[in-house]
Scaffold this motif. Sequence first.
Motif, PDB file in Angstrom:
ATOM      1  N   SER A   1      26.541  60.367  40.366  1.00 55.44           N
ATOM      2  CA  SER A   1      27.502  60.433  40.113  1.00 55.44           C
ATOM      3  C   SER A   1      28.601  59.619  41.249  1.00 55.44           C
ATOM      4  O   SER A   1      29.595  59.596  40.563  1.00 55.44           O
ATOM      5  N   SER A   2      28.626  59.528  42.519  1.00 56.74           N
ATOM      6  CA  SER A   2      29.396  59.281  43.382  1.00 56.74           C
ATOM      7  C   SER A   2      29.122  57.435  44.297  1.00 56.74           C
ATOM      8  O   SER A   2      30.240  57.033  44.650  1.00 56.74           O
ATOM      9  N   SER A   3      27.708  57.155  43.883  1.00 57.41           N
ATOM     10  CA  SER A   3      27.342  56.474  44.382  1.00 57.41           C
ATOM     11  C   SER A   3      27.633  54.827  43.663  1.00 57.41           C
ATOM     12  O   SER A   3      27.534  54.417  42.320  1.00 57.41           O
ATOM     13  N   ILE A   4      28.203  54.102  44.204  1.00 53.29           N
ATOM     14  CA  ILE A   4      28.214  52.286  43.778  1.00 53.29           C
ATOM     15  C   ILE A   4      27.574  51.170  44.599  1.00 53.29           C
ATOM     16  O   ILE A   4      27.205  51.752  45.859  1.00 53.29           O
ATOM     17  N   SER A   5      27.148  50.186  43.695  1.00 48.24           N
ATOM     18  CA  SER A   5      26.987  48.833  44.860  1.00 48.24           C
ATOM     19  C   SER A   5      27.084  47.639  43.653  1.00 48.24           C
ATOM     20  O   SER A   5      27.408  48.291  42.611  1.00 48.24           O
TER      21      SER A   5
ATOM     22  N   ILE B   1      27.454  48.412  49.229  1.00 51.20           N
ATOM     23  CA  ILE B   1      27.864  49.448  48.779  1.00 51.20           C
ATOM     24  C   ILE B   1      28.599  50.329  49.088  1.00 51.20           C
ATOM     25  O   ILE B   1      29.298  50.412  49.790  1.00 51.20           O
ATOM     26  N   GLY B   2      28.502  51.680  47.813  1.00 49.40           N
ATOM     27  CA  GLY B   2      29.854  52.574  48.483  1.00 49.40           C
ATOM     28  C   GLY B   2      29.955  53.575  47.659  1.00 49.40           C
ATOM     29  O   GLY B   2      28.732  54.299  46.933  1.00 49.40           O
TER      30      GLY B   2
END
Length: 132
Positions: free
Chosen positions: A50-54, A78-79
């Motif tokens: 739900s909140s992590s991105i790469s 990453i973010g």
Amino acid sequence: MKHLWFILPLLFVFSCDDKQESENMYQYSGYDTLGVQIIEGSLFFEYGDSSSISGAWDFNVVGSPENIGPQTGEGEYIGTVENNQLSINLNPEWADNNVHLDGTIDGNKITGNWVYSGFAGSMNHGTFSAEK
């Protein structure tokens, strides 16, 4: 003609991959503190939970800026994204010599600030924008 049944599904799959890639690709511009463009390139987003991105980045230097850190070339980041607020570490495997992007997502556009930092603290900063 008898092999057409095999080729058409492959074309569909590859066209869907291209569409997904273009939907997750942003054109990136980085600026110094005076508003002069110093970086151009692209950011590709892969969404996790739900909140992590790469994803991946590919940036090129514009002009001859100094002290901008490792934000040229290419790499993986990453973010996180929460409430339209984006935070990205362009160099997640490094303990020092990092570039972070913090911004706001508004539709197809992201705007915010980049910071080049190390063990000594912030060494340079500026703004950025990224647009689909």
